[in-house]
Motif scaffolding. Structure first.
Motif, PDB file in Angstrom:
ATOM      1  N   ARG A 110      12.591  58.242  23.995  1.00  0.00           N
ATOM      2  CA  ARG A 110      11.472  58.177  23.045  1.00  0.00           C
ATOM      3  C   ARG A 110      10.137  58.118  23.784  1.00  0.00           C
ATOM      4  O   ARG A 110       9.150  58.733  23.353  1.00  0.00           O
ATOM      5  CB  ARG A 110      11.659  56.981  22.104  1.00  0.00           C
ATOM      6  CG  ARG A 110      12.830  57.163  21.129  1.00  0.00           C
ATOM      7  CD  ARG A 110      12.864  56.084  20.069  1.00  0.00           C
ATOM      8  NE  ARG A 110      13.283  54.790  20.593  1.00  0.00           N
ATOM      9  CZ  ARG A 110      14.549  54.356  20.624  1.00  0.00           C
ATOM     10  NH1 ARG A 110      15.531  55.137  20.182  1.00  0.00           N
ATOM     11  NH2 ARG A 110      14.840  53.151  21.087  1.00  0.00           N
ATOM     12  N   ASP A 137      14.961  59.517  14.011  1.00  0.00           N
ATOM     13  CA  ASP A 137      13.953  59.115  14.995  1.00  0.00           C
ATOM     14  C   ASP A 137      13.056  60.290  15.373  1.00  0.00           C
ATOM     15  O   ASP A 137      11.839  60.126  15.565  1.00  0.00           O
ATOM     16  CB  ASP A 137      14.627  58.562  16.250  1.00  0.00           C
ATOM     17  CG  ASP A 137      15.106  57.126  16.080  1.00  0.00           C
ATOM     18  OD1 ASP A 137      14.900  56.566  14.988  1.00  0.00           O
ATOM     19  OD2 ASP A 137      15.683  56.572  17.039  1.00  0.00           O
ATOM     20  N   MET A 141       8.996  60.281  14.880  1.00  0.00           N
ATOM     21  CA  MET A 141       8.060  60.440  15.980  1.00  0.00           C
ATOM     22  C   MET A 141       7.136  61.627  15.767  1.00  0.00           C
ATOM     23  O   MET A 141       5.939  61.564  16.053  1.00  0.00           O
ATOM     24  CB  MET A 141       8.821  60.578  17.298  1.00  0.00           C
ATOM     25  CG  MET A 141       9.538  59.291  17.705  1.00  0.00           C
ATOM     26  SD  MET A 141      10.250  59.376  19.362  1.00  0.00           S
ATOM     27  CE  MET A 141       8.755  59.456  20.361  1.00  0.00           C
TER      28      MET A 141
END
Length: 264
Positions: A110, A137, A141
């Motif tokens: 990440r 995720d 993001m």
């Protein structure tokens, strides 16, 4: 046909003995331009070097794949930014998230992804994205950068119908590979590709990976090459109910627009 392979790992060491011959076979198959994928700290500079050796035919991306996210240091970030100063580097990536393999810890993935998204903001270059088993995720993001990013392509799309429409709802481009030809894993793509607008559909081999399983005769070495892009576009056209020349022309036009390639 004039085809553009938007994702070929031509810096892979399997091409070291015969890279020039591989490129010649690609030309003979109608592949006129290729984007060489830069997916690590080691190979992104090599992708640029190769593009500089073949101006107008090869272009490069520069990034760090989530498998290599642990190598993403401040020095690595500075190196990538230096690479992006070159006009031959036409996209940021390959970058994203991969929770299928977890070759790098997820927090490291990440962090590396976020830093590369910032490079895309700063350079105003398109994004060459990777996502596997990390959709929630990944979308979160990307959402954090809403309004600051330019075009994006989800490279080597293999996902679900819901994932596809999440991407299309964001006006992202979709990269289709020889995964389409895999009767074990890619059968669902045969129907899904009909829903991709012509101006958002890009084609790629991801060579030397993902040799189309329907290629006959199958090469004994099992190495994929950019010349097989012609095979992929033929299967893609059939699944979309289009003439192959139409699919080829539309995908080349979409790739030219996405990467802002110079006219030929």
């Amino acid at each position: 046909m004039q085809l553009i392979d938007i994702g070929a790992n031509l810096t892979h060491d399997s091409f070291d003995p015969d890279r020039d011959a591989v490129m010649a076979r690609a030309r003979d198959a109608g592949v006129t331009r290729m984007v060489v994928t830069g997916a690590s700290r080691e190979h992104s500079p090599l992708a640029l070097k190769l593009a500089k050796q073949h101006p107008g035919e090869l272009f490069a991306t520069a990034g760090v794949h989530p498998h290599h996210a642990s190598e993403y240091t401040a020095e690595c970030d500075a190196e990538l930014r230096e690479l992006h100063a070159h006009s031959e580097v036409v996209a940021v990536g390959e970058c994203g998230l991969d929770y299928f393999r977890d070759f790098s810890p997820r927090p490291a993935q990440r962090r590396a992804f976020e830093l590369q998204l910032q490079i895309a903001v700063d350079t105003r270059k398109p994004l060459f994205l990777h996502q596997r088993d990390a959709h929630a995720d990944f979308m979160a993001m990307m959402h954090n950068f809403d309004g600051r990013l330019g075009p994006a392509v989800v490279h080597c799309f293999t996902g679900t119908r819901a994932e596809l429409f999440d991407y299309l709802d964001r006006d992202w481009y979709i990269g289709i590979t020889g995964w389409l030809c895999d009767e074990r894993r890619g059968q669902h793509l045969r129907e899904l590709v009909r829903h991709i607008p012509a101006d958002r559909l890009l084609i790629e081999t991801d060579a030397p990976y993902l040799l189309p399983r329907t290629v006959r005769p199958a090469p004994s070495h099992r190495r994929n090459e950019p010349m097989y892009l012609a095979h992929i576009v033929a299967e893609l056209a059939r699944d979309r109910g289009e003439d192959v020349a139409v699919t080829a022309a539309n995908s080349a036009a979409a790739a030219t627009a996405f990467f802002r390639l110079p006219p030929r």
